[in-house]
Write an enzyme that holds these catalytic residues in place. Structure first.
Site, mmCIF file in Angstrom:
data_model
loop_
_atom_site.group_PDB
_atom_site.id
_atom_site.type_symbol
_atom_site.label_atom_id
_atom_site.label_comp_id
_atom_site.label_asym_id
_atom_site.label_seq_id
_atom_site.Cartn_x
_atom_site.Cartn_y
_atom_site.Cartn_z
ATOM 1 N N GLU A 81 1.239 -5.224 10.835
ATOM 2 C CA GLU A 81 0.745 -3.845 10.802
ATOM 3 C C GLU A 81 1.604 -3.095 11.812
ATOM 4 O O GLU A 81 1.442 -3.250 13.018
ATOM 5 C CB GLU A 81 -0.728 -3.773 11.241
ATOM 6 C CG GLU A 81 -1.704 -4.518 10.341
ATOM 7 C CD GLU A 81 -2.165 -3.699 9.141
ATOM 8 O OE1 GLU A 81 -1.704 -2.553 8.969
ATOM 9 O OE2 GLU A 81 -2.986 -4.217 8.389
ATOM 10 N N HIS A 125 0.844 -1.206 0.000
ATOM 11 C CA HIS A 125 0.000 0.000 0.000
ATOM 12 C C HIS A 125 0.872 1.246 0.000
ATOM 13 O O HIS A 125 1.788 1.382 0.809
ATOM 14 C CB HIS A 125 -0.948 -0.014 1.204
ATOM 15 C CG HIS A 125 -2.022 -1.048 1.062
ATOM 16 N ND1 HIS A 125 -2.372 -1.897 2.076
ATOM 17 C CD2 HIS A 125 -2.806 -1.357 -0.010
ATOM 18 C CE1 HIS A 125 -3.344 -2.706 1.639
ATOM 19 N NE2 HIS A 125 -3.617 -2.401 0.377
ATOM 20 N N ARG A 153 -3.506 4.809 -1.752
ATOM 21 C CA ARG A 153 -3.312 3.441 -1.253
ATOM 22 C C ARG A 153 -3.057 2.423 -2.377
ATOM 23 O O ARG A 153 -2.248 1.508 -2.251
ATOM 24 C CB ARG A 153 -4.579 3.044 -0.474
ATOM 25 C CG ARG A 153 -4.742 1.558 -0.151
ATOM 26 C CD ARG A 153 -6.013 1.370 0.675
ATOM 27 N NE ARG A 153 -6.442 -0.009 0.797
ATOM 28 C CZ ARG A 153 -6.179 -0.787 1.853
ATOM 29 N NH1 ARG A 153 -5.458 -0.334 2.855
ATOM 30 N NH2 ARG A 153 -6.630 -2.018 1.905
ATOM 31 N N GLU A 198 1.705 3.679 3.188
ATOM 32 C CA GLU A 198 2.227 3.106 4.432
ATOM 33 C C GLU A 198 3.751 3.194 4.433
ATOM 34 O O GLU A 198 4.464 2.199 4.332
ATOM 35 C CB GLU A 198 1.697 1.663 4.571
ATOM 36 C CG GLU A 198 0.167 1.645 4.629
ATOM 37 C CD GLU A 198 -0.476 0.276 4.444
ATOM 38 O OE1 GLU A 198 0.237 -0.749 4.429
ATOM 39 O OE2 GLU A 198 -1.725 0.235 4.320
ATOM 40 N N HIS A 238 2.815 -3.979 6.487
ATOM 41 C CA HIS A 238 1.858 -2.881 6.316
ATOM 42 C C HIS A 238 1.935 -1.960 7.530
ATOM 43 O O HIS A 238 2.694 -2.188 8.464
ATOM 44 C CB HIS A 238 0.424 -3.441 6.217
ATOM 45 C CG HIS A 238 0.118 -4.181 4.954
ATOM 46 N ND1 HIS A 238 -0.713 -3.682 3.987
ATOM 47 C CD2 HIS A 238 0.525 -5.401 4.499
ATOM 48 C CE1 HIS A 238 -0.822 -4.547 2.988
ATOM 49 N NE2 HIS A 238 -0.075 -5.603 3.276
#
Ligand code: ING
Ligand code: ZN
Length: 309
Positions: free
Chosen positions: A272, A70, A128, A73, A198
């Site tokens: 994440e 993405h 994104r 990020e 991510h």
């Protein structure tokens, strides 16, 4: 071209900087690192995978890690750069890294969605998706993490090309997704783990996200994730939650970790990274170093586990 010496690992480098870094770091350490282009992006940028590992006469098992699926990020590509630097710097002194790179290869794709990443630097910081166009819609881009062939577009994804979670016109419609999927399929017999980076939310996710069903190896995946989270927390106290994507973040089909797992890559994880929302995607550069340092411990934990299993 910038040499690795002048490269900053504590800044958010744009694609030009990262591209120069890929060229210089791979040519400056030929005994531990090599590169291969796995295809081009929609806009024609080369997708280069770095292979880290001591050269060996026999085929070695491997780990595949990607960053920057993405575009917005930014901490994610920063981590892949950090990982490569640390691997080269600590090989020969850190016993865990030395043993890992002696026995295994680590494939690193520093930026998956290069076109999108470039666009976040030049036009829209919060972009994104990819940057692909198709006649019939004026909206641009597909969510690469909804475009893998895993329960494709059945939940948590949109078939509206204007949505930020557009699943694409078919699985692997995005050339970037196809290039990575082809590479992993080609190397399926040696790839033992798939790690994708991510941000944000401080989670360590594993399959499934496209269904509430538990993965066949659920307890082992959870045990390894909890060990990795504990290792991460040991440095600065950063708390991570681990679990299957569907219940830990939200149900979402077409993700890369679910696809890799169903292909047979048992140890399949989505990180994440920081933070939990104060800065979100706009994580300050002052947090690159601590975030990467703590994440190294988690990735090395998973790698060490995979190595011995
Ligand atoms: N989160 C992931 C996303 O693509 C995810 C969460 C992981 C979905 C694995 C599906 C599979 O939405 C972010 N921040 O991108
Ligand atoms: Zn993401």
């Amino acid at each position: 071209k910038a040499s690795p010496r002048s490269h900053s690992y504590t800044k958010y480098n744009d694609w030009n900087k990262i591209q120069s870094w890929i060229a210089s770091i791979s040519s400056s350490n030929p005994s531990l690192i090599s590169k291969q282009v796995i295809g081009n992006t929609y806009e024609g940028r080369p997708m280069t995978v770095l292979k880290l590992g001591k050269k060996s006469s026999s085929t070695k098992p491997a780990i595949f890690m990607d960053c920057g699926i993405h575009a917005r990020e930014w901490i994610s590509p920063a981590f892949c750069q950090w990982f490569v630097k640390e691997a080269l710097a600590t090989y020969g002194s850190d016993s865990q890294m030395t043993s890992l790179l002696n026995q295994m290869d680590v494939f690193v794709l520093p930026v998956f969605n290069i076109d999108g990443y470039d666009y976040t630097h030049k036009s829209n910081r919060m972009w994104r998706k990819t940057r692909s166009r198709k006649s019939g819609s004026s909206c641009i881009g597909t969510d690469p993490n909804r475009n893998f062939n895993a329960g494709w577009c059945s939940t948590g994804a949109s078939n509206n090309p204007c949505s930020d979670t557009f699943c694409g016109y078919k699985p692997e419609s995005e050339i970037e997704v196809k290039n990575v999927a082809d590479f992993i399929r080609r190397n399926k017999s040696i790839i033992k783990a798939y790690i994708t980076i991510h941000s944000y939310s401080q989670l360590l996710l594993f399959p499934y996200s496209y269904t509430y069903e538990l993965a066949a190896h659920h307890s082992e995946l959870l045990k390894v994730a909890e060990g990795a989270s504990a290792a991460l927390r040991s440095l600065y106290g950063t708390r991570y939650t681990s679990g299957p994507g569907a219940t830990t973040i939200y149900p979402a089909a077409g993700g890369s970790d679910d696809w890799a797992y169903d292909l047979g890559v048992k140890y399949s994880y989505t990180f994440e990274l920081r933070d939990t929302g104060r800065y979100g995607f706009l994580l300050p550069e002052s947090q690159i170093k601590p975030t990467c340092e703590e994440t190294m411990l988690a990735v090395k934990y998973i790698a060490a586990y995979v190595q011995k299993n």
